[in-house]
Motif scaffolding. Structure first.
Motif, PDB file in Angstrom:
ATOM      1  N   TYR A 183     -71.079 -41.481  -4.108  1.00 10.00           N
ATOM      2  CA  TYR A 183     -71.548 -42.866  -4.052  1.00 10.00           C
ATOM      3  C   TYR A 183     -73.065 -42.531  -3.555  1.00 10.00           C
TER       4      TYR A 183
ATOM      5  N   GLN B  76     -76.337 -45.278  -1.753  1.00  5.25           N
ATOM      6  CA  GLN B  76     -76.507 -46.098  -1.098  1.00  5.25           C
ATOM      7  C   GLN B  76     -78.091 -46.595  -0.813  1.00  5.25           C
TER       8      GLN B  76
ATOM      9  N   LEU C 200     -59.773 -44.220   0.961  1.00  2.00           N
ATOM     10  CA  LEU C 200     -60.933 -43.398   0.857  1.00  2.00           C
ATOM     11  C   LEU C 200     -61.437 -43.066   2.246  1.00  2.00           C
TER      12      LEU C 200
ATOM     13  N   GLY D 296     -75.138 -52.297  -0.514  1.00  2.00           N
ATOM     14  CA  GLY D 296     -73.948 -51.556  -0.452  1.00  2.00           C
ATOM     15  C   GLY D 296     -73.736 -50.267  -1.157  1.00  2.00           C
ATOM     16  N   LEU D 297     -72.745 -49.861  -1.330  1.00  2.00           N
ATOM     17  CA  LEU D 297     -72.659 -48.481  -1.961  1.00  2.00           C
ATOM     18  C   LEU D 297     -72.409 -48.461  -3.584  1.00  2.00           C
TER      19      LEU D 297
ATOM     20  N   HIS E   8     -70.931 -46.458  -6.875  1.00  2.00           N
ATOM     21  CA  HIS E   8     -70.285 -45.450  -7.286  1.00  2.00           C
ATOM     22  C   HIS E   8     -70.919 -44.549  -8.488  1.00  2.00           C
TER      23      HIS E   8
ATOM     24  N   GLN F 258     -65.173 -38.302  -5.160  1.00  2.00           N
ATOM     25  CA  GLN F 258     -66.102 -39.322  -5.561  1.00  2.00           C
ATOM     26  C   GLN F 258     -67.210 -39.197  -4.975  1.00  2.00           C
TER      27      GLN F 258
ATOM     28  N   PHE G  95     -73.299 -40.213  -0.439  1.00  2.00           N
ATOM     29  CA  PHE G  95     -71.772 -40.144   0.424  1.00  2.00           C
ATOM     30  C   PHE G  95     -70.595 -39.522  -0.589  1.00  2.00           C
TER      31      PHE G  95
ATOM     32  N   PHE H 259     -64.960 -41.578   3.931  1.00  2.00           N
ATOM     33  CA  PHE H 259     -66.427 -41.352   3.517  1.00  2.00           C
ATOM     34  C   PHE H 259     -67.058 -40.534   4.665  1.00  2.00           C
ATOM     35  N   GLY H 260     -67.824 -39.633   4.205  1.00  2.00           N
ATOM     36  CA  GLY H 260     -68.508 -38.761   5.218  1.00  2.00           C
ATOM     37  C   GLY H 260     -69.800 -39.671   5.657  1.00  2.00           C
ATOM     38  N   ALA H 261     -70.736 -39.035   6.716  1.00  3.91           N
ATOM     39  CA  ALA H 261     -71.716 -39.860   7.104  1.00  3.91           C
ATOM     40  C   ALA H 261     -72.881 -39.616   6.201  1.00  3.91           C
TER      41      ALA H 261
ATOM     42  N   GLN I 136     -63.449 -37.469  10.072  1.00  4.12           N
ATOM     43  CA  GLN I 136     -63.817 -37.714   8.616  1.00  4.12           C
ATOM     44  C   GLN I 136     -62.883 -36.641   7.732  1.00  4.12           C
TER      45      GLN I 136
ATOM     46  N   LEU J 237     -66.745 -39.706 -10.476  1.00  5.27           N
ATOM     47  CA  LEU J 237     -65.519 -39.253  -9.894  1.00  5.27           C
ATOM     48  C   LEU J 237     -65.230 -38.115 -10.756  1.00  5.27           C
TER      49      LEU J 237
END
Lengths: 110, 116
Positions: free
Chosen positions: A35, A37, A98, A42-43, A45, A33, A88, A100-102, A2, A48
């Motif tokens: 996000y 969850q 994009l 879902g994620l 936003h 960005q 995230f 995304f991290g964990a 990642q 940014l």
């Protein structure tokens, strides 16, 4: 692997406290960005921040970006139970994609 | 408001079945994405599409295919479902990248798939 990784993995705070989480990334970016969850959804936003910006605010959210350290932080002030979620950071791989991290799981205790 | 919808919230299928996951967006976005999300691994890109009938493999395309016949609809197909495809599947859409880089992605609510 990642591009962006969040730290810590999990965070538990009391309602009213501030929550801070960090994101580190590896390569240069045009923007970063954040996000949110909520469990099983879902994620969404949040914010940014562009590479030429150092700080950005949105309501109770404050995001900083340090391109020299390749890191960003997300601060949630005066936390509420509704802020319980995973957060995230997402960095660009290219114009389309994009990475995304964990995520950081935040629990706000009443 | 941008709306991204996914055909099912929960799905249970048997090993070997062909599975279709549908995603529809109402904002005329060019780009659409399919991710899977597993605990501790974050979101991993399966496929994305930048135009009708155009697609590109993501990081983990094996065992999956996609279809984009109309701009608003992007389908993920599991040709022969296996237990290791049990996961949360997330669809997203976005405008093409601007001068300042990749744009915000708008996500659907997710489909939790269980393959038995």
């Amino acid at each position: 692997s990642q591009q962006g990784e969040e730290d810590p993995q999990a965070l538990s705070i009391q309602e009213g406290e501030n929550a801070t989480m960090n994101c580190s990334y590896k390569t240069s970016i045009n923007n970063l960005q954040w996000y949110r969850q909520n469990s099983g959804r879902g994620l969404v936003h949040l914010i940014l921040i562009r590479s030429n910006e150092r700080e950005k605010h949105s309501g109770r959210l404050r995001v900083t970006l340090d391109t020299s350290k390749k890191s960003s932080s997300l601060l949630i002030t005066a936390s509420r139970a509704a802020d319980t979620a995973s957060y995230f950071c997402a960095t660009e791989i290219n114009d389309y994609k994009l990475s995304f991290g964990a995520g950081t799981t935040v629990t706000v205790r009443a | 408001d941008v709306k991204v919808t996914q055909s099912s919230r929960y799905l249970v299928k048997r090993t070997g079945e062909k599975v279709f996951l549908e995603c529809v967006q109402d904002m005329d976005h060019e780009n659409m994405f399919w991710y899977r999300q597993d605990p501790g691994l974050g979101l991993r890109l399966i496929y994305f599409s930048y135009d009708v009938k155009m697609k590109e493999k993501g990081d983990i395309p094996e065992g999956y295919s996609v279809s984009r016949e109309k701009k608003e609809r992007f389908s993920l197909i599991l040709e022969s479902a296996s237990t290791n495809q049990t996961s949360m599947y997330l669809c997203a859409s976005t405008l093409p990248a601007g001068l300042a880089g990749a744009e915000t992605q708008y996500f659907g609510p997710g489909t939790r798939l269980l393959v038995l």
